[in-house]
Structure formats: structure tokens, C-alpha cells
Design a protein around this motif. Structure first.
Motif, PDB file in Angstrom:
ATOM      1  N   ARG A 134       2.774  -3.918  -9.573  1.00  0.00           N
ATOM      2  CA  ARG A 134       4.147  -3.896 -10.091  1.00  0.00           C
ATOM      3  C   ARG A 134       5.121  -3.461  -8.991  1.00  0.00           C
ATOM      4  NH1 ARG A 134       6.168  -0.807 -15.635  1.00  0.00           N
ATOM      5  NH2 ARG A 134       8.353  -1.474 -15.518  1.00  0.00           N
ATOM      6  N   ASP A 135       4.758  -2.408  -8.268  1.00  0.00           N
ATOM      7  CA  ASP A 135       5.557  -1.965  -7.123  1.00  0.00           C
ATOM      8  C   ASP A 135       4.820  -2.397  -5.865  1.00  0.00           C
ATOM      9  OD1 ASP A 135       6.990  -0.733  -5.135  1.00  0.00           O
ATOM     10  OD2 ASP A 135       7.256   1.150  -6.226  1.00  0.00           O
ATOM     11  N   ARG A 136       5.149  -3.592  -5.388  1.00  0.00           N
ATOM     12  CA  ARG A 136       4.391  -4.180  -4.282  1.00  0.00           C
ATOM     13  C   ARG A 136       4.631  -3.401  -2.982  1.00  0.00           C
ATOM     14  NH1 ARG A 136       4.532  -9.119  -1.028  1.00  0.00           N
ATOM     15  NH2 ARG A 136       2.372  -9.797  -0.751  1.00  0.00           N
ATOM     16  N   VAL A 137       5.830  -2.906  -2.781  1.00  0.00           N
ATOM     17  CA  VAL A 137       6.117  -2.142  -1.562  1.00  0.00           C
ATOM     18  C   VAL A 137       5.243  -0.896  -1.511  1.00  0.00           C
ATOM     19  CG1 VAL A 137       7.854  -0.767  -0.360  1.00  0.00           C
ATOM     20  CG2 VAL A 137       8.461  -3.004  -1.286  1.00  0.00           C
ATOM     21  N   LYS A 138       5.143  -0.189  -2.632  1.00  0.00           N
ATOM     22  CA  LYS A 138       4.318   1.022  -2.671  1.00  0.00           C
ATOM     23  C   LYS A 138       2.854   0.677  -2.427  1.00  0.00           C
ATOM     24  CE  LYS A 138       3.175   4.987  -5.602  1.00  0.00           C
ATOM     25  NZ  LYS A 138       3.435   5.662  -6.920  1.00  0.00           N
ATOM     26  N   ALA A 139       2.378  -0.409  -3.058  1.00  0.00           N
ATOM     27  CA  ALA A 139       0.982  -0.806  -2.892  1.00  0.00           C
ATOM     28  C   ALA A 139       0.683  -1.193  -1.456  1.00  0.00           C
ATOM     29  CB  ALA A 139       0.660  -1.964  -3.829  1.00  0.00           C
ATOM     30  N   LEU A 140       1.595  -1.934  -0.836  1.00  0.00           N
ATOM     31  CA  LEU A 140       1.378  -2.363   0.552  1.00  0.00           C
ATOM     32  C   LEU A 140       1.502  -1.190   1.518  1.00  0.00           C
ATOM     33  CD1 LEU A 140       3.263  -5.785   0.492  1.00  0.00           C
ATOM     34  CD2 LEU A 140       0.817  -5.449   0.893  1.00  0.00           C
ATOM     35  N   THR A 141       2.372  -0.229   1.213  1.00  0.00           N
ATOM     36  CA  THR A 141       2.475   0.969   2.045  1.00  0.00           C
ATOM     37  C   THR A 141       1.154   1.723   2.051  1.00  0.00           C
ATOM     38  OG1 THR A 141       4.844   1.186   1.559  1.00  0.00           O
ATOM     39  CG2 THR A 141       3.709   3.147   2.379  1.00  0.00           C
ATOM     40  N   THR A 142       0.571   1.884   0.858  1.00  0.00           N
ATOM     41  CA  THR A 142      -0.731   2.533   0.757  1.00  0.00           C
ATOM     42  C   THR A 142      -1.797   1.747   1.512  1.00  0.00           C
ATOM     43  OG1 THR A 142      -0.141   3.430  -1.422  1.00  0.00           O
ATOM     44  CG2 THR A 142      -2.478   3.377  -0.864  1.00  0.00           C
ATOM     45  N   THR A 143      -1.723   0.423   1.428  1.00  0.00           N
ATOM     46  CA  THR A 143      -2.701  -0.429   2.104  1.00  0.00           C
ATOM     47  C   THR A 143      -2.606  -0.302   3.614  1.00  0.00           C
ATOM     48  OG1 THR A 143      -2.699  -2.027   0.284  1.00  0.00           O
ATOM     49  CG2 THR A 143      -3.476  -2.806   2.424  1.00  0.00           C
ATOM     50  N   VAL A 144      -1.393  -0.326   4.136  1.00  0.00           N
ATOM     51  CA  VAL A 144      -1.216  -0.199   5.586  1.00  0.00           C
ATOM     52  C   VAL A 144      -1.767   1.135   6.077  1.00  0.00           C
ATOM     53  CG1 VAL A 144       0.475   0.008   7.446  1.00  0.00           C
ATOM     54  CG2 VAL A 144       0.746  -1.769   5.720  1.00  0.00           C
ATOM     55  N   ARG A 145      -1.468   2.219   5.364  1.00  0.00           N
ATOM     56  CA  ARG A 145      -1.978   3.530   5.756  1.00  0.00           C
ATOM     57  C   ARG A 145      -3.510   3.564   5.679  1.00  0.00           C
ATOM     58  NH1 ARG A 145       1.697   7.980   5.771  1.00  0.00           N
ATOM     59  NH2 ARG A 145       3.072   7.450   7.495  1.00  0.00           N
ATOM     60  N   ALA A 146      -4.068   2.901   4.641  1.00  0.00           N
ATOM     61  CA  ALA A 146      -5.523   2.857   4.513  1.00  0.00           C
ATOM     62  C   ALA A 146      -6.143   2.114   5.689  1.00  0.00           C
ATOM     63  CB  ALA A 146      -5.915   2.185   3.195  1.00  0.00           C
ATOM     64  N   TYR A 147      -5.526   1.029   6.090  1.00  0.00           N
ATOM     65  CA  TYR A 147      -6.011   0.298   7.256  1.00  0.00           C
ATOM     66  C   TYR A 147      -5.903   1.151   8.520  1.00  0.00           C
ATOM     67  CZ  TYR A 147      -6.984  -4.488   5.678  1.00  0.00           C
ATOM     68  OH  TYR A 147      -7.554  -5.598   5.119  1.00  0.00           O
ATOM     69  N   GLU A 148      -4.771   1.832   8.689  1.00  0.00           N
ATOM     70  CA  GLU A 148      -4.582   2.651   9.889  1.00  0.00           C
ATOM     71  C   GLU A 148      -5.635   3.751   9.974  1.00  0.00           C
ATOM     72  OE1 GLU A 148       0.272   2.179  10.479  1.00  0.00           O
ATOM     73  OE2 GLU A 148      -0.542   4.003   9.602  1.00  0.00           O
ATOM     74  N   ASP A 149      -5.877   4.417   8.850  1.00  0.00           N
ATOM     75  CA  ASP A 149      -6.889   5.472   8.839  1.00  0.00           C
ATOM     76  C   ASP A 149      -8.281   4.899   9.075  1.00  0.00           C
ATOM     77  OD1 ASP A 149      -4.881   7.267   8.323  1.00  0.00           O
ATOM     78  OD2 ASP A 149      -5.257   7.379   6.161  1.00  0.00           O
ATOM     79  N   GLY A 150      -8.571   3.754   8.447  1.00  0.00           N
ATOM     80  CA  GLY A 150      -9.877   3.128   8.622  1.00  0.00           C
ATOM     81  C   GLY A 150     -10.124   2.659  10.038  1.00  0.00           C
ATOM     82  N   LEU A 151      -9.099   2.083  10.656  1.00  0.00           N
ATOM     83  CA  LEU A 151      -9.235   1.610  12.034  1.00  0.00           C
ATOM     84  C   LEU A 151      -9.448   2.777  12.993  1.00  0.00           C
ATOM     85  CD1 LEU A 151      -6.482  -1.159  12.084  1.00  0.00           C
ATOM     86  CD2 LEU A 151      -8.941  -1.520  12.339  1.00  0.00           C
ATOM     87  N   SER A 152      -8.712   3.863  12.758  1.00  0.00           N
ATOM     88  CA  SER A 152      -8.893   5.043  13.607  1.00  0.00           C
ATOM     89  C   SER A 152     -10.302   5.607  13.458  1.00  0.00           C
ATOM     90  CB  SER A 152      -7.858   6.104  13.240  1.00  0.00           C
ATOM     91  OG  SER A 152      -8.064   7.287  13.986  1.00  0.00           O
ATOM     92  N   ALA A 153     -10.778   5.694  12.213  1.00  0.00           N
ATOM     93  CA  ALA A 153     -12.130   6.201  11.984  1.00  0.00           C
ATOM     94  C   ALA A 153     -13.182   5.268  12.572  1.00  0.00           C
ATOM     95  CB  ALA A 153     -12.361   6.379  10.482  1.00  0.00           C
ATOM     96  N   MET A 154     -12.936   3.960  12.482  1.00  0.00           N
ATOM     97  CA  MET A 154     -13.886   3.000  13.030  1.00  0.00           C
ATOM     98  C   MET A 154     -13.973   3.126  14.551  1.00  0.00           C
ATOM     99  SD  MET A 154     -16.106   0.665  12.733  1.00  0.00           S
ATOM    100  CE  MET A 154     -16.019   0.033  11.063  1.00  0.00           C
ATOM    101  N   ARG A 155     -12.846   3.268  15.205  1.00  0.00           N
ATOM    102  CA  ARG A 155     -12.866   3.420  16.662  1.00  0.00           C
ATOM    103  C   ARG A 155     -13.608   4.681  17.074  1.00  0.00           C
ATOM    104  NH1 ARG A 155     -10.444   0.296  19.932  1.00  0.00           N
ATOM    105  NH2 ARG A 155      -9.100  -1.368  19.179  1.00  0.00           N
ATOM    106  N   GLU A 156     -13.359   5.765  16.348  1.00  0.00           N
ATOM    107  CA  GLU A 156     -14.059   7.013  16.667  1.00  0.00           C
ATOM    108  C   GLU A 156     -15.545   6.872  16.389  1.00  0.00           C
ATOM    109  OE1 GLU A 156     -14.975  10.967  17.691  1.00  0.00           O
ATOM    110  OE2 GLU A 156     -13.446   9.497  18.274  1.00  0.00           O
ATOM    111  N   GLY A 157     -15.888   6.227  15.269  1.00  0.00           N
ATOM    112  CA  GLY A 157     -17.290   6.020  14.960  1.00  0.00           C
ATOM    113  C   GLY A 157     -17.990   5.166  15.992  1.00  0.00           C
TER     114      GLY A 157
END
Length: 374
Positions: free
Chosen positions: A46-69
């Protein structure tokens, strides 16, 4: 007797650390998978901006963790290979001993030139040594298998990292489009572009510009957002990062500024830490692209150095709303994965300058924001 002494050397070798880097890599892969699922679900949110904001942050955190891993996996593999290479001669002797024991018939193996007493002693010693040699051989086999497993994990994780980089790029693009098309945000006032241009042209400092912000509005509604003084000292930074320079500290050119400099990852998403009105957004003096937020009356958050900014002057943003992206280029999937030391040391390549102004005066932003201060 040579093999007994050799085995004792093996027992004396220090055990490698058991902090399993594969666990971190697999957890990061799971995080990226979940971010991909969030991106798919954002279309129907319903709130696509909020959902995509959460998604971008999830990707950023996941990518950082993946690089460290991946970095830790690479270092673990290097350690194992180096350890095996250093003990190559000892390992060859160990394998030779095991082959000799395995190929010899039991009666021959038990004979000793000194007679029955020597044979009895040799048998007792052999009974003690053989299980120990087998134990060491099992450990060697496990090390070799771990090297093979880590190599396979690297290949799988690098593929997932590549997919994650593509996913976050798509999520950022969709977020920008969703922000441009949103019409549901309230506006406290309308900008007067002529007065804004005059104000920018007539000011030389951020102090003067901030003092004149009230002059560039039209039809401003009275009042302001609810006060957030009770949250002073507990707000999250608008972007994940590391404090590189504190308030009042000199920069490389010897210039002192009242704000802080936060090191961020390339293309990191910047969000408002609390509900706020956009007082200004755009280029300003030598600060680059700037967003000035007003969370309550007589309080301004100044964010400078962004590469892309979102929103319009006068809009009222909910907490956690995206206000811009940092600059820089996302590193390639295989870039910097084998570096030693803390995996994030080289990731803070972009800098966000942040000031907090109470009334007409700047204050140390760290009095408002909760951080480890570096």
C-alpha cells in the motif's frame, strides 16, 4: 620411533580458530534472498515508498554482511592452505607411516630385533600410536574437506553477491520512481523560488541561509510537528556509517565546521531519523546537494554532500522516509574480498556532513544522535 616423535609434533601444533566464517556467509546469503522477496512484495504494498525503503536498506545490510562473510571465508581458506603447505613434509611422513602400517601384516609388524621383550614393548607402543595417527589423519582429512567446501561456498556466495548488487540497483531505481510519483504527502507551505534564489545569491554562509529560510515560504500553515526533545540523544543517524570527524574538528584544509562527518558506503540510502518538514533541498554554497529538515520548531537537521536528493520543499515526511542517496560507485562483486583486517574499513568511501541547529546556533549533532562515536 620417528613416527612417534612426528605425531607428538602434530599434537603440539596450535588449533586453528573455530569461529566459522561459513556461517556468516550463509546467513548473509539468506538476508539477500529475503531482500529479493521484499522487492517482489513491494509492488503490491500500500505504501510502496516505505516498502522499497525497507528493501533498499535490507539489500545494503545484506551486501555488507555478504562481503564481510566472503572476506572471512577467503582468509580462512588462505590460512588453511598456508598451514597445510608449511606442514607438507610432516604430512607426507604421516601418510607414509599410515601406509606402512596399513600394508604390513600383523605378525611382521609386531616383531622386534631385540627379541620377545622388545617385541612386547613395540606392540604396546604401536597400540598407543596407531589410534593417535588415525586421529591426526582424520583431522587432516577434515582440513582438506574444509578447503574444498570453502572454495565451493565462495563461488556460490559470489554469485549471490552479484545478484544482490543487481537487486539493490533495481530497488533504488524503483524507489526513485515511487518518490517522484507519490502525491500523498502533506505540505506545510509552498516554496517561493524567486525568494529562494535571492536568498542563495545573497548569503555566504550556512548560518545566514538557515536564518533566512522563513523568507522563502508561501502560505505556511501555523504551528509545527510535535516536539522530539524527549528523544534527544537517542535518534539514529540518517545513514549507517562511521563518525570520521567530530564537531569543531579541523578537516584536511584546516577548516573547522560545527557539524560532524559520517563515512558511508557508496550509494547508501539516507533517511530522516524522525518526522520532519523539508525546509530546503538542492545545491547550496560549497556543500553540494543539501537537505535541511525541520523536525520541530527552531530545530534544523542539515544534511550535505548527497549525490541525489528526494522530496520537495514544504513536504512533511514520516520518520524513516528517504531523503537522498550518497555518491560513489558500488564495488564489483569480487572487489576487496580478500583484504585483511576489518572488512568495513575500506567501505566508508563517501562522506555525509551533518549539522544540527537549535534556534540560530549550531550544536554538536552527537547530543541528539545515538552513536558509538567511531
Amino acid at each position: 620411533m620417528k613416527y612417534v616423535a612426528l605425531f607428538l609434533i602434530f599434537l603440539a601444533a596450535p588449533a586453528l580458530a573455530q569461529d566459522d566464517p561459513a556461517v556468516a556467509a550463509r546467513a548473509a546469503a539468506k538476508a539477500l534472498e529475503q531482500a529479493s522477496e521484499q522487492l517482489d512484495d513491494a509492488d503490491s504494498a500500500r505504501d510502496r515508498v516505505k516498502a522499497l525503503t525497507t528493501t533498499v536498506r535490507a539489500y545494503e545490510d545484506g551486501l555488507s554482511a555478504m562481503r564481510e562473510g566472503l572476506r572471512r571465508v577467503s582468509l580462512r581458506e588462505m590460512d588453511l592452505r598456508a598451514d597445510l603447505a608449511e606442514r607438507e613434509a610432516e604430512i607426507s611422513d604421516l601418510l607414509g607411516a599410515l601406509m606402512t602400517i596399513g600394508n604390513s601384516e600383523a605378525p611382521v609388524l609386531a616383531l622386534h630385533p631385540s627379541g620377545p621383550t622388545g617385541t612386547a614393548r613395540a606392540g604396546m607402543l604401536l597400540a598407543d600410536v596407531t589410534p593417535a595417527l588415525a586421529t591426526r589423519a582424520t583431522a587432516l582429512k577434515e582440513d582438506l574437506k574444509e578447503v574444498s567446501d570453502l572454495r565451493q561456498l565462495q563461488q556460490e556466495a559470489e554469485q549471490r553477491l552479484t545478484e544482490g548488487l543487481q537487486g539493490v540497483q533495481l530497488a533504488r531505481t524503483e524507489l526513485s520512481q515511487a518518490i517522484d510519483s507519490r502525491t500523498d504527502l502533506p505540505r506545510r507551505f509552498i516554496e517561493d523560488p524567486v525568494r529562494t534564489a535571492i536568498l542563495i545569491a545573497g548569503t555566504d554562509t550556512l548560518n545566514d541561509f538557515a536564518a533566512g529560510l522563513g523568507e522563502i515560504t508561501q502560505d505556511e500553515e501555523p504551528g509545527s510537528l510535535p516536539a522530539i526533545s524527549d528523544r534527544k540523544g537517542y535518534l539514529e543517524l540518517p545513514v549507517p556509517g562511521k563518525i570520521l570527524r567530530g564537531a569543531g574538528e579541523e578537516d584536511a584544509a584546516g577548516v573547522e565546521r560545527p557539524g560532524i562527518v559520517v563515512g558511508t558506503r557508496p550509494r547508501a540510502l539516507v533517511t530522516t531519523p524522525t518526522a520532519a518538514t523539508i525546509r530546503y533541498v538542492g545545491p547550496l554554497l560549497d556543500y553540494g546537494l543539501v537537505t535541511i529538515l525541520e523536525p520541530q520548531a527552531d530545530l534544523l537537521f542539515v544534511l550535505a554532500g548527497l549525490d541525489q536528493v528526494y522530496g520537495r520543499i514544504g513536504q512533511v515526511l514520516p520518520a524513516g522516509s528517504p531523503v537522498g542517496l550518497m555518491g560513489g560507485e558500488m564495488p564489483a562483486a569480487d572487489e576487496g574480498l580478500s583484504q585483511s583486517g576489518e572488512g568495513g574499513g575500506a567501505q566508508w568511501t563517501e562522506t555525509l556532513y551533518m549539522e544540527v541547529r537549535e534556534g540560530d546556533d549550531p550544536v554538536d549533532p552527537l547530543t541528539w544522535f545515538s552513536t558509538d562515536k567511531g
